[in-house]
Design a protein around this motif. Structure first.
Motif, PDB file in Angstrom:
ATOM      1  N   PRO A  17       0.827  -1.211   0.000  1.00  8.04           N
ATOM      2  CA  PRO A  17       0.000   0.000   0.000  1.00  8.04           C
ATOM      3  C   PRO A  17       0.859   1.258   0.000  1.00  8.04           C
ATOM      4  O   PRO A  17       1.842   1.360   0.731  1.00  8.04           O
ATOM      5  CB  PRO A  17      -0.799  -0.119   1.302  1.00  8.04           C
ATOM      6  N   GLY A  18       0.497   2.197  -0.824  1.00 10.00           N
ATOM      7  CA  GLY A  18       1.264   3.423  -0.926  1.00 10.00           C
ATOM      8  C   GLY A  18       2.315   3.369  -2.010  1.00 10.00           C
ATOM      9  O   GLY A  18       3.021   4.355  -2.259  1.00 10.00           O
ATOM     10  N   ASP A  19       2.418   2.214  -2.687  1.00  5.12           N
ATOM     11  CA  ASP A  19       3.387   2.059  -3.786  1.00  5.12           C
ATOM     12  C   ASP A  19       3.072   3.086  -4.872  1.00  5.12           C
ATOM     13  O   ASP A  19       1.966   3.125  -5.417  1.00  5.12           O
ATOM     14  CB  ASP A  19       3.271   0.637  -4.342  1.00  5.12           C
ATOM     15  N   SER A  82      -5.502   1.653  -0.691  1.00  2.00           N
ATOM     16  CA  SER A  82      -4.456   1.469  -1.704  1.00  2.00           C
ATOM     17  C   SER A  82      -3.291   2.419  -1.478  1.00  2.00           C
ATOM     18  O   SER A  82      -2.170   2.154  -1.919  1.00  2.00           O
ATOM     19  CB  SER A  82      -5.040   1.680  -3.101  1.00  2.00           C
ATOM     20  N   ARG A  83      -3.555   3.541  -0.786  1.00  2.00           N
ATOM     21  CA  ARG A  83      -2.491   4.513  -0.499  1.00  2.00           C
ATOM     22  C   ARG A  83      -1.862   4.289   0.872  1.00  2.00           C
ATOM     23  O   ARG A  83      -1.004   5.059   1.307  1.00  2.00           O
ATOM     24  CB  ARG A  83      -3.072   5.929  -0.533  1.00  2.00           C
ATOM     25  N   GLY A  84      -2.313   3.248   1.579  1.00  2.00           N
ATOM     26  CA  GLY A  84      -1.793   3.008   2.919  1.00  2.00           C
ATOM     27  C   GLY A  84      -2.318   4.018   3.924  1.00  2.00           C
ATOM     28  O   GLY A  84      -1.664   4.287   4.944  1.00  2.00           O
ATOM     29  N   GLN A  85      -3.502   4.578   3.673  1.00  2.00           N
ATOM     30  CA  GLN A  85      -4.068   5.615   4.535  1.00  2.00           C
ATOM     31  C   GLN A  85      -5.157   5.041   5.436  1.00  2.00           C
ATOM     32  O   GLN A  85      -5.656   3.943   5.222  1.00  2.00           O
ATOM     33  CB  GLN A  85      -4.647   6.743   3.680  1.00  2.00           C
ATOM     34  N   ASP A 150      -6.877  10.165   7.574  1.00  2.00           N
ATOM     35  CA  ASP A 150      -6.527  10.623   6.223  1.00  2.00           C
ATOM     36  C   ASP A 150      -7.753  10.859   5.350  1.00  2.00           C
ATOM     37  O   ASP A 150      -7.718  11.664   4.427  1.00  2.00           O
ATOM     38  CB  ASP A 150      -5.615   9.590   5.550  1.00  2.00           C
TER      39      ASP A 150
END
Length: 856
Positions: A17-19, A82-85, A150
């Protein structure tokens, strides 16, 4: 519940996540592709909202009911994950929070979803948190811009305009500038000011997605025929299912019973319903009425029903088997009842203060439930004309063209207190936009303490909260005065200290106490309850019930119950005063002093005032001594007895929710060291009582705390209850209560009531009368205090299929020889969910021995 490996959306998330390589385009494409694969291709409005969300903008989604806002919310959570939030979902009521929790677990897996409400917390470190708006608001106050939030999805955002709770929808907008927001409602009205302010604070663009055509258009009709004829016409023209909207629970049930005289469902539908509900336990008086109604294809739906009954109606409706549902306007708050036609019986409601017309927002919330996407090509909204208008129209039609008959018509007038409405009002509401949301910001002790506990520039933070919000300037000045008053109270109590700043800088304001991690998030009066337990006398026979009274005083008031308790108490007081010869005027004066039972009122009030001096924030909340659990226990009643005694059949769901809340509060609040064996038994009994009436509330709570792989939420019949008698501690209390109920009647020398209880087992009025005469020939009274009902006064012999029990009577001499013997059938008790007692003997212990040996 789905596991992580089978959760459909979780499987699409990037491994890391956050890639950065998994960009906005990839997130959008994956989500849109998943939706299409499920047969839910994105509507243009959904597509627009998703494009804005993946691009980082905040979104105000104000589209009609049925346009798929929930799917956009799921997409928002997918983007955040998907953004690691970390994302939060908020709703106005715990039922919707819980419903969304389970839905998101199915999509993202149990490890990715948590929930925090006022009485439970599960997986609270998960990347998606479902909570009430107040939970998030208090988190924002406590941590400000540093909150680990977030993204925020706020459902039913029109609650921003709620007078008492709107502050909780506003605070996150004010204090969480780095969050991305998705604000959703079908009835927002003009939100230009909110949009501009949110953009200013967050530095993000705010897209407003609105003006969308409903995928299922609505047609509006004004009906001037009686309700029954209107319903029959809708059924015959293919407009079912019909939701008949009332503004009181009593009216909804009365209408359903009235409509049972017409043919609503076909023989095939009735047979299918009968087969589906064959194993369903309709265990209460209302339940038996509902059972008859649903078998004829008519449902009832309102907040006063037991959860299992509401769920049953929803499930049958989802299968298309209930062609008519009579309910209240609760369907306007996200209740999942699929319907084609909304039939409003009025355009006015009582708002707790007065009768008034519906607002445009209320009207569109209700009307918007008509028409099911994917099922209906259109929805229908019908307003029923007032009864006096229909009667007058009939009289005119009957007169025909005869001038003499027309002159003789005596037109019916509207009833006294009628708030005028009719077709012009209807047309006006159809065309009206929902009213602009009004700010209802406020300042309380708890809010100020949370801000101070945050540290940093306390003065600046408070000033910003007071003056940089959505209130007009005059209200901001009033809030400033309130904040100063609260601050002085906190200083006086030495909860807050103000120290000189370094080198003449701004003064340092800090707390002298550590706020608990969940301060103001859970039961706010629990710390007071904990402090009070130490004051109670553990050796007192009433200790267990006194602990119950302390906990009950911290719970929200169940007003319908308290109102009926007061009504009953005043009725009994009037009868007593009449028998004493007290004059009418004095009776009326004394009657004002009679209220619902308030055990420990003076002690708790005094302790609360003392506690408040050192913990002034507690003044935001009211202590409310009352007796519902204790009253139920002391009267030795079953749930059904209690509901019938106080005339609460229409509110039995509220009674159960209160008992469930009390059980959870007792389990969570009372420390183990404060629990005696009797108190532990009582808590166990209360939990089992709730579970036997309707296990939905406790099963859901326990499932959230201990998620299971299998999810039986869609079963039409509730899961089989565990055997009541298997919970020995709870069952013993239930048996003791059944026996003690007979002691209470015996103490009143009330052979008639005892005969009604036990006639079927041969103990009629005459036989009980003879037994009581024998007792009162020897003793003057029978004790009914806490010692008289103690565990030592009940003897139990446990056999495989029955319990043999003897309730010893507390005679004034302390001989303890006279008693009531009975047999408790375990199988019957398990089937009925309550102790089934058959009296076998009443008298001295020696007679019990002869009866047991068959020598009667």
């Amino acid at each position: 519940m789905s596991s992580a490996s089978t959760a459909p959306l979780a499987a699409l998330l990037p491994a890391d996540p956050g890639d950065a390589s998994y960009d906005a385009d990839a997130a959008y494409a994956d989500f849109a592709g998943w939706a299409e694969s499920r047969g839910l291709p994105l509507y243009p409005a959904q597509d627009e909202a998703m494009i804005e969300l993946v691009s980082g903008a905040s979104v105000i989604l104000s589209t009609p009911t049925g346009t798929g806002k929930s799917l956009v919310a799921a997409g928002a959570h997918f983007v955040a994950l998907s953004r690691g939030q970390r994302s939060y979902y908020t709703a106005p009521i715990k039922a919707l929070v819980s419903e969304k929790f389970f839905a998101l677990v199915d999509l993202f897996g149990p490890e990715n979803v948590g929930m925090v409400t006022g009485d439970s917390s599960v997986n609270s470190d998960a990347p998606i948190i479902c909570c009430t708006a107040e939970i998030l608001a208090n988190l924002a106050l406590r941590h400000g811009a540093d909150s680990e939030v977030d993204q925020i999805v706020m459902d039913e955002f029109h609650f921003y305009g709620d007078q008492s709770r709107g502050w909780a929808w506003q605070v996150p907008l004010l204090l969480l500038p780095r969050a991305q927001f998705l604000l959703m409602s079908a009835t927002l009205g003009d939100v230009t000011r909110i949009t501009d302010d949110l953009s200013r604070r967050t530095g993000r663009p705010v897209a407003r997605v609105t003006g969308v055509e409903r995928p299922v258009p609505l047609h509006y009709t004004y009906a001037q025929t009686p309700v029954q004829e209107t319903v029959e016409d809708l059924l015959s023209t293919g407009e079912a299912p019909v939701y008949v909207v009332h503004f009181s629970q009593a009216a909804a049930l009365e209408r359903a019973q009235a409509l049972s005289s017409i043919k609503v469902a076909s023989r095939e539908q009735r047979d299918e319903i009968a087969e589906l509900i064959g194993g369903f336990r309709f265990s209460t008086g209302f339940g038996k009425t509902l059972g008859r109604l649903v078998r004829s294809g008519i449902g009832v739906h309102h907040a006063g029903m037991l959860p299992k009954y509401r769920r049953l109606v929803e499930q049958l409706a989802q299968r298309g088997l209930l062609r008519v549902i009579c309910g209240t306007d609760t369907l306007g708050v996200g209740i999942n009842v699929p319907i084609r036609t909304v039939l409003l019986t009025a355009l006015t409601k009582f708002d707790g203060t007065r009768m008034r017309q519906l607002s445009a927002r209320e009207f569109h919330q209700i009307a918007g439930r008509a028409g099911r996407a994917g099922y209906d090509t259109s929805g229908t909204v019908v307003l029923q004309a007032p009864e006096h208008e229909i009667d007058n129209l009939k009289a005119i039609e009957k007169a025909g063209d005869d001038p003499k008959k027309k002159r003789k018509i005596v037109r019916k007038k509207a009833p006294d207190g009628f708030v005028s409405w009719g077709e012009p009002s209807f047309q006006k509401l159809i065309a009206a936009e929902p009213e602009a949301l009004t700010s209802h910001m406020q300042i309380t002790h708890a809010m100020l303490l949370n801000v101070i506990g945050r540290g940093g520039d306390v003065f600046g933070n408070v000033r910003s909260l007071v003056f940089d919000n959505h209130e007009p300037r005059s209200r901001q000045y009033a809030m400033a005065r309130q904040a100063i008053s609260i601050y002085r109270t906190l200083r006086t109590a030495e909860v807050v200290v103000q120290e000189p700043g370094v080198d003449g800088g701004a003064p340092v304001i800090r707390l002298t106490v550590d706020l608990q991690a969940n301060f103001a998030l859970n039961q706010p009066l629990s710390p007071f309850a904990l402090a009070t337990f130490d004051v109670l006398d553990r050796e007192s026979p009433s200790y267990a019930l006194d602990v119950v009274s302390v906990v009950e005083s911290t719970l929200d008031d169940p007003r319908p119950i308290l109102s009926q308790q007061q009504f009953k108490a005043r009725g009994e007081a009037v009868a007593a005063m009449k028998s004493e010869g007290i004059e009418y005027d004095q009776r009326m004066e004394l009657l004002e002093l009679v209220t619902h039972p308030k055990p420990l009122d003076e002690l708790l009030t005094a302790l609360f005032e003392t506690y408040k001096a050192s913990q002034p924030w507690i003044g935001d909340f009211e202590l409310s001594p009352k007796s519902v659990v204790r009253d139920l226990y002391e009267r030795a009643m079953t749930f059904g007895d209690f509901v019938n005694f106080y005339g609460l059949a229409r509110s039995e769901g509220l009674v159960l929710r209160y008992l469930s809340d009390a059980f959870r509060a007792l389990r969570q609040t009372v420390p183990d060291e404060a629990k005696t064996d009797e108190l532990a038994d009582l808590i166990e009994w209360l939990g089992e009582l709730v579970r036997q009436v309707d296990s939905s509330l406790l099963d859901e709570w326990e499932e959230m705390l201990n998620p299971r792989e299998a999810d039986a939420h869609d079963d039409i019949v509730p899961p089989v209850l565990r055997r009541f008698s298997a919970n020995e501690r709870a069952f013993r209390i239930a048996v003791r209560n059944e026996m003690f109920r007979r002691v209470q009647f015996a103490a009143l020398d009330d052979a008639e009531s005892l005969g009604q209880l036990d006639a079927a087992s041969g103990w009629d009025v005459d036989r009980w009368g003879e037994a009581l005469d024998r007792y009162f020939d020897e003793y003057d009274s029978i004790g009914t205090d806490a010692a008289a009902r103690g565990p030592h006064m009940l003897q139990v012999e446990q056999l495989p299929t029955v319990w043999r029990v003897r309730q010893i009577l507390a005679d004034p001499e302390g001989d303890h020889d006279f008693g009531i013997s009975a047999v408790v059938d375990l199988a019957s008790s398990d089937e009925r969910g309550e102790a089934v007692v058959t009296v076998t003997a009443v008298g001295p212990a020696s007679e019990r021995t002869r009866v047991a040996a068959g020598e009667e």
